[in-house]
Design an enzyme around this catalytic site. Structure first.
Site, mmCIF file in Angstrom:
data_model
loop_
_atom_site.group_PDB
_atom_site.id
_atom_site.type_symbol
_atom_site.label_atom_id
_atom_site.label_comp_id
_atom_site.label_asym_id
_atom_site.label_seq_id
_atom_site.Cartn_x
_atom_site.Cartn_y
_atom_site.Cartn_z
ATOM 1 N N LYS A 46 0.841 -1.209 0.000
ATOM 2 C CA LYS A 46 0.000 0.000 0.000
ATOM 3 C C LYS A 46 0.874 1.258 0.000
ATOM 4 C CE LYS A 46 -0.236 -0.419 5.038
ATOM 5 N NZ LYS A 46 -1.007 -0.991 6.158
ATOM 6 N N TYR A 265 14.214 30.387 10.465
ATOM 7 C CA TYR A 265 12.949 31.092 10.752
ATOM 8 C C TYR A 265 12.680 31.175 12.250
ATOM 9 C CZ TYR A 265 11.233 30.909 5.884
ATOM 10 O OH TYR A 265 11.051 31.081 4.550
#
Ligand SMILES: *Cc1c(COP(=O)(O)O)cnc(C)c1O
Length: 385
Positions: A46, A265
């Site tokens: 999957k 940041y």
């Protein structure tokens, strides 16, 4: 991965590179198969084969000898069917309303999780005029998907199963990565009670870690995913597998940061001494989780140069991370264009997951879609797309 990765042929324009060793993948599946012999070993493929690339992984596993593939969604079943025309494809999300015909056309096996799904699939089988392959998921304590043990009997008594070719009855363990967790034995008991009336069907309870819990948990089929991709999730026994994936990204710049200078940041990291920082072309858009950011007080993730770790400092941004190489013993090796290891021998999947407060599974399924990919030891023909 066998030997050292050769990074000399990666295109100059690639900011990062993912190597997937298909020979190692094949060996891993075969090692799991041998471990559980004579029990059948399926493969869970999957989520694009856990991010490794279903178009390469599925033909490789099929070539290794795998005959049963588990996907989550109808779309994944569609892709898988093109790659393995005759193998069993089990669809773990089961039968969503309106999908019976699509799954029927694919000759896929929905893993039915409720009386309503059994009814829908049985109705469709009647329309088709033949019994259709089905799997039945019984919940034994995960409380996620599956028919509750108390409802198994009424599903049997409904007569609907007569329209189906019940191919597999399965359940899923909640705590298989903790071998001494009482939930494992509790689920096995719940399972034995629930399936007593379904004696002749193929049965499956164990994924990667469940297969390591011992023969009692293996039943007739095991369904490993993570282990065949090289993962070691169990806190107990080690799976007989080796790493399959490595990831490297480029150094874009090396800079000196004076004491008091901040990095990244929101200025969450401040240099307390003269520091040397390498800026690397990998960010959260490349699967380096933002949760792997580090402040002066809280550690995050790391990369490695020449086998030595360099911790992330400051925020992980979309395209970039900044790492501390101040004390690196071979600073000359860390220059513009050099490669930082993000996943590899020095940074196993589990370590990378821990650095971001998550697990290796999430690391794999978030591998960068814009890094260059190299499939090593590919012996299967390219799929027609
Ligand atoms: C994903 C999944 C697996 C595979 O689990 P791994 O831990 O990756 O081996 C098996 N069974 C079910 C129901 C799953 O959802």
């Amino acid at each position: 991965m066998a030997g050292r990765i050769d990074l000399s042929n990666v295109p100059a324009s690639a900011t990062g590179v993912i190597h997937v060793d298909l020979a190692e993948l094949k060996r891993n599946w075969q090692a799991m198969r041998d471990l559980v012999h004579p029990v059948e070993c399926a493969s869970v493929v999957k989520a694009d084969a856990y991010g490794l690339g279903a178009n390469h992984v599925i033909p490789c596993l099929h070539q290794a000898g795998c005959q049963s593939f588990f996907v989550a969604t109808p779309r994944e079943a569609h892709q898988t069917r093109k790659l393995v025309p005759t193998s069993d494809i089990y669809v773990l999300d089961g039968l969503m309303p309106g999908t019976a015909d699509a799954l029927g056309q694919l000759n896929a096996v929905p893993v039915l999780s409720s009386a309503a799904e059994v009814e829908d699939w049985a109705k469709y089988a009647q329309q088709c005029g033949k019994p259709l392959k089905a799997a039945l998921h019984i919940d034994t304590g995960l409380n996620r998907l599956g028919v509750s043990p108390g409802d198994v009997q009424s599903v049997q008594e409904s007569g609907l199963l007569a329209h189906l070719d019940l191919h597999l009855v399965m359940s899923h363990l909640a705590c298989a990565d903790e071998p001494y967790h009482a939930q494992n034995e509790n689920q096995l008991s719940a399972w034995n009670a629930a399936v007593s009336g379904l004696a002749n069907t193929k049965t499956s309870l164990a994924a990667s870690d469940g297969a390591l819990l011992g023969p009692a948990f293996r039943l007739k089929m095991v369904r490993p995913g993570y282990a065949i991709y090289g993962g070691q999730a169990s806190q107990g026994p080690t799976a007989p597998v080796k790493p399959v994936v490595s990831v490297h990204a480029r150094v874009l710049q090396v800079r000196d940061v004076p004491p008091g200078g901040t990095v990244g940041y929101s200025a969450t990291f401040q240099a307390m001494r003269p520091m040397r920082i390498a800026t690397i072309a990998a960010g959260y858009a490349d699967g380096v989780f933002r949760a792997a950011s580090a402040t002066n007080d809280v550690k995050g993730g790391s990369v490695a140069f020449e086998g030595e770790l360099a911790p992330i400092v400051g925020r992980v941004s979309m395209d970039l991370i900044t790492v501390d190489i101040t004390d690196h013993t071979k600073p000359d090796a860390i220059v513009r264009g050099a490669w930082a290891e993000l996943i590899g021998p020095n940074l196993p999947l589990e370590t990378v997951g821990q650095g971001a407060g998550t697990i290796g599974y999430e690391v794999l399924t978030n591998l960068s879609r814009r890094f260059h990919r190299v499939y090593l030891n590919d012996t299967t023909p390219e799929p027609a797309s």
